[in-house]
Design an enzyme around this catalytic site. Structure first.
Site, PDB file in Angstrom:
ATOM      1  N   PHE A 151       8.571   8.005   3.650  1.00 16.20           N
ATOM      2  CA  PHE A 151       8.166   6.607   3.449  1.00 16.20           C
ATOM      3  C   PHE A 151       6.924   6.333   4.289  1.00 16.20           C
ATOM      4  O   PHE A 151       6.824   5.320   4.966  1.00 16.20           O
ATOM      5  CB  PHE A 151       9.317   5.667   3.830  1.00 16.20           C
ATOM      6  CG  PHE A 151      10.589   5.965   3.086  1.00 16.20           C
ATOM      7  CD1 PHE A 151      10.748   5.541   1.771  1.00 16.20           C
ATOM      8  CD2 PHE A 151      11.606   6.698   3.672  1.00 16.20           C
ATOM      9  CE1 PHE A 151      11.911   5.835   1.063  1.00 16.20           C
ATOM     10  CE2 PHE A 151      12.781   6.994   2.976  1.00 16.20           C
ATOM     11  CZ  PHE A 151      12.932   6.566   1.667  1.00 16.20           C
ATOM     12  N   LEU A 152       6.008   7.301   4.282  1.00 14.72           N
ATOM     13  CA  LEU A 152       4.840   7.218   5.152  1.00 14.72           C
ATOM     14  C   LEU A 152       3.750   6.371   4.508  1.00 14.72           C
ATOM     15  O   LEU A 152       3.433   6.554   3.338  1.00 14.72           O
ATOM     16  CB  LEU A 152       4.267   8.618   5.397  1.00 14.72           C
ATOM     17  CG  LEU A 152       5.261   9.705   5.782  1.00 14.72           C
ATOM     18  CD1 LEU A 152       4.550  11.031   5.963  1.00 14.72           C
ATOM     19  CD2 LEU A 152       6.000   9.312   7.047  1.00 14.72           C
ATOM     20  N   LEU A 269       4.217  -9.315   1.489  1.00  9.61           N
ATOM     21  CA  LEU A 269       4.055 -10.549   0.723  1.00  9.61           C
ATOM     22  C   LEU A 269       2.627 -11.061   0.868  1.00  9.61           C
ATOM     23  O   LEU A 269       2.381 -12.251   0.769  1.00  9.61           O
ATOM     24  CB  LEU A 269       5.021 -11.626   1.231  1.00  9.61           C
ATOM     25  CG  LEU A 269       6.430 -11.664   0.644  1.00  9.61           C
ATOM     26  CD1 LEU A 269       7.191 -12.861   1.170  1.00  9.61           C
ATOM     27  CD2 LEU A 269       6.413 -11.681  -0.887  1.00  9.61           C
ATOM     28  N   GLY A 272      -3.529 -10.589  -2.751  1.00  9.72           N
ATOM     29  CA  GLY A 272      -4.852  -9.979  -2.593  1.00  9.72           C
ATOM     30  C   GLY A 272      -5.452  -9.613  -3.922  1.00  9.72           C
ATOM     31  O   GLY A 272      -5.343 -10.380  -4.897  1.00  9.72           O
ATOM     32  N   CYS A 279       0.042   6.180  -4.112  1.00 11.52           N
ATOM     33  CA  CYS A 279       1.491   6.130  -4.344  1.00 11.52           C
ATOM     34  C   CYS A 279       1.935   5.032  -5.307  1.00 11.52           C
ATOM     35  O   CYS A 279       2.513   5.335  -6.345  1.00 11.52           O
ATOM     36  CB  CYS A 279       2.221   5.955  -3.018  1.00 11.52           C
ATOM     37  SG  CYS A 279       2.107   7.421  -2.004  1.00 11.52           S
TER      38      CYS A 279
HETATM   39  C1  UDX Z   1       3.035   3.278   0.277  1.00 10.32           C
HETATM   40  C2  UDX Z   1       4.420   2.924   0.862  1.00 10.32           C
HETATM   41  O1  UDX Z   1       4.291   1.782   1.715  1.00 10.32           O
HETATM   42  C3  UDX Z   1       5.000   4.107   1.617  1.00 10.32           C
HETATM   43  O2  UDX Z   1       6.321   3.790   2.067  1.00 10.32           O
HETATM   44  C4  UDX Z   1       5.056   5.313   0.669  1.00 10.32           C
HETATM   45  O3  UDX Z   1       5.563   6.439   1.319  1.00 10.32           O
HETATM   46  C5  UDX Z   1       3.675   5.599   0.120  1.00 10.32           C
HETATM   47  O4  UDX Z   1       3.151   4.434  -0.527  1.00 10.32           O
HETATM   48  P1  UDX Z   1       0.551   3.451   1.189  1.00 10.32           P
HETATM   49  O5  UDX Z   1       0.163   3.822  -0.201  1.00 10.32           O
HETATM   50  O6  UDX Z   1      -0.016   4.227   2.315  1.00 10.32           O
HETATM   51  O7  UDX Z   1       2.145   3.498   1.359  1.00 10.32           O
HETATM   52  O8  UDX Z   1       0.075   1.941   1.433  1.00 10.32           O
HETATM   53  P2  UDX Z   1       0.750   0.516   1.654  1.00 10.32           P
HETATM   54  O9  UDX Z   1       0.525   0.090   3.038  1.00 10.32           O
HETATM   55  O10 UDX Z   1       2.124   0.473   1.158  1.00 10.32           O
HETATM   56  O11 UDX Z   1      -0.186  -0.363   0.696  1.00 10.32           O
HETATM   57  C6  UDX Z   1      -0.293  -0.078  -0.706  1.00 10.32           C
HETATM   58  C7  UDX Z   1      -1.229  -1.045  -1.387  1.00 10.32           C
HETATM   59  O12 UDX Z   1      -0.639  -2.345  -1.442  1.00 10.32           O
HETATM   60  C8  UDX Z   1      -2.581  -1.225  -0.688  1.00 10.32           C
HETATM   61  O13 UDX Z   1      -3.588  -1.299  -1.676  1.00 10.32           O
HETATM   62  C9  UDX Z   1      -2.439  -2.528   0.049  1.00 10.32           C
HETATM   63  O14 UDX Z   1      -3.670  -3.184   0.252  1.00 10.32           O
HETATM   64  C10 UDX Z   1      -1.544  -3.314  -0.922  1.00 10.32           C
HETATM   65  N1  UDX Z   1      -0.744  -4.362  -0.274  1.00 10.32           N
HETATM   66  C11 UDX Z   1       0.208  -4.040   0.656  1.00 10.32           C
HETATM   67  C12 UDX Z   1      -0.924  -5.684  -0.665  1.00 10.32           C
HETATM   68  O15 UDX Z   1      -1.764  -6.003  -1.522  1.00 10.32           O
HETATM   69  N2  UDX Z   1      -0.123  -6.647  -0.086  1.00 10.32           N
HETATM   70  C13 UDX Z   1       0.821  -6.353   0.847  1.00 10.32           C
HETATM   71  O16 UDX Z   1       1.506  -7.285   1.318  1.00 10.32           O
HETATM   72  C14 UDX Z   1       0.999  -5.012   1.233  1.00 10.32           C
END
Ligand code: UDX
Length: 468
Positions: A151-152, A269, A272, A279
């Site tokens: 879950f990285l 939440l 954006g 992922c």
């Molecule tokens: C994600 C999961 O969080 C992680 O547990 C899994 O193992 C891999 O996929 P990651 O892809 O590194 O991790 O990024 P994350 O921080 O989850 O953000 C994903 C996308 O969602 C980004 O584009 C981020 O900007 C967007 N995001 C995240 C939002 O638009 N709003 C939020 O509240 C959170």
């Protein structure tokens, strides 16, 4: 314990370095000679906090690099498979790399091993891996297949690994479960956290790490369902943000109100320009495909994806409505990475918007603290790069904030105002308080909140039409 990690991408590299930091002997296997040579030479191929430190701590000692998968398997009790599972044209996960690793592994298993899926894979993969290994003549008593999803998050992957909300191990035999329990024992007993050289504990984490033991299939589902749920949370709030814009409500206040319900929670939440990265887009699509194959029509996930795409289009419409015509306009862009804290531009909504605006004839100067080199490698004719946020803003008709880097939330607003030709900021990540921006002389657009205009400027002169 001796561990082989197959695949030195984001997941494999971080897992390998962290296993070494837990005290295991790790062989990281890859068939990409150039990558291996770079790793052996001390290069760190990804922008990831604490990774350089862990690699230099363990490289050549507890962490070695090899292209010999069979040898690595022979030497190891647990083999973590962390190879890529890219999407096919139909949105399913392409499991051919997993299959070829399974085939190759089977030739090297002569005593008991646990083969552990670390890549994100569909729920039936462990059965297939097992079949492939058996088909290639391995004694069934010599191995088990387990699932240990990661879950990285990129940017915080090392601390996510070492201070996890939970460790999930999916095993169908007690023997496999015991091996995986041993692998993670320093985290679950807490002994790792007592070491003076342990990576420092981030806020909002609790130790020791809890472990959840499930069946293999449940663990496979936990991974897909977790990512799909988080993506759904983001799409949900983006849809709510659109309603906020229509009625003049403030999405931040709405988030605070709903996120304070402990059943909902405040994280993920943030509205954006939609989620991106390697992922969420891939996993939501793959989970949709898995569900279909299992006979369930998971249309909710179609809607999650549709809202996500729509969110980018809505932002483009916002830029148009702020600037009227786009051809020939100079835009400063802050952020190219798919989120803050990483140089990764895969499925980056920021990049999607940059490309769309270039196609509309805008001239763009972009700045990103980490992702410019990668952007330069992959694209994009007509895009200029700047050495700082202020340089990107210099002389621009408007500034767009597209990635939630911390440094973009702490700009010197006076200086920014001076640099821009017109003090217009269109913020796709809600990094600023609209009232503060208006007080600083900006016309400020954000997501799910009303546009704000400089205080005291007559309405007729608003929208950045004039600059003193
Ligand atoms: C994600 C999961 O969080 C992680 O547990 C899994 O193992 C891999 O996929 P990651 O892809 O590194 O991790 O990024 P994350 O921080 O989850 O953000 C994903 C996308 O969602 C980004 O584009 C981020 O900007 C967007 N995001 C995240 C939002 O638009 N709003 C939020 O509240 C959170």
């Amino acid at each position: 314990m001796r561990i082989a990690v197959v695949g030195s991408g984001y997941v494999g590299l971080v897992a390998g370095a962290c296993f070494a930091d837990l005290g295991h002997d790790v062989i990281l296997v890859d068939n990409d000679e150039r990558k291996l040579a770079a790793l052996k030479n001390g290069q760190v191929p990804i922008h990831e906090n604490f990774l350089p430190e862990l690699l230099s701590r363990h490289r050549g000692h507890r962490l070695t690099f090899s292209d010999d998968l069979q040898e690595a398997v022979r030497l190891s009790s647990a083999i973590f498979v962390a190879v890529g599972t890219p999407p096919t044209e139909r949105g399913e996960a392409d499991l051919s790399y997993v299959e070829s690793v399974a085939r190759e592994i089977s030739g090297a298993i002569s005593d008991y091993k646990v083969v552990v899926e670390k890549s994100t894979v569909p729920v039936y993969t462990s059965e297939w891996v097992r079949k492939i290994i058996l088909r290639n003549g391995t004694d069934p008593s010599h191995f088990d297949v387990a699932s240990n999803p990661e879950f990285l998050r990129e940017g915080t992957a090392v601390t996510d690994f070492l201070f996890p909300d939970r460790i999930v191990i999916g095993c169908d035999t007690e023997r496999a479960a015991n091996i995986l329990r041993q692998v993670y024992e320093p985290l679950t007993s807490g002994s790792y956290y007592e070491r003076s050289d342990a990576i420092p504990q981030p806020d909002r984490t609790s130790i020791p790490a809890p472990i959840i033991v499930t069946t293999t299939k449940s663990a496979e589902l936990i991974k897909h369902a977790s990512n799909a749920f988080l993506a759904m949370k983001i799409s949900f709030i983006n849809a709510v943000a659109s309603i906020c814009e229509s009625v003049g409500a403030n999405v931040n206040q709405v988030c605070h109100g709903i996120g304070s319900d402990s059943r909902i929670g405040p994280r993920f939440l943030n509205p954006g320009i939609g989620y991106g990265g390697s992922c969420f887009p891939k996993d939501v699509m793959a989970f949709r495909a898995v569900a279909r194959e299992c006979g369930y029509d998971f249309r909710l996930l179609d809607e999650v994806m549709r809202i996500n795409e729509d969110q980018r289009d809505r932002f483009l419409r916002k830029v148009r409505s702020a600037l009227w015509t786009l051809r020939g306009k100079h835009l400063g862009v802050l952020g190219l990475a798919f989120k803050g804290g990483t140089d990764d531009i895969r499925e980056s909504p920021a990049l999607f918007l940059v490309q769309a605006l270039l196609q509309e004839g805008c001239k763009i100067t972009a700045y990103d603290p980490a992702a410019m080199e990668r952007t330069q490698e992959t694209m994009v004719s007509g895009l200029k790069f700047a050495g700082s946020a202020y340089e990107a803003a210099a002389g621009a008709d408007a500034l767009l904030i597209l990635t939630e880097w911390e440094e973009f939330a702490n700009l010197d607003l006076n200086r920014l105002n001076q640099e821009l030709k017109y003090p217009i900021v269109i913020d796709g990540r809600n990094l600023y308080d609209p009232e503060v921006m208006a007080a600083q002389g900006f016309t400020y657009y954000s997501v799910g909140r009303a546009a704000c205009h400089p205080e005291g400027v007559p309405a007729a002169l608003r929208n950045g039409a004039k600059k003193a």
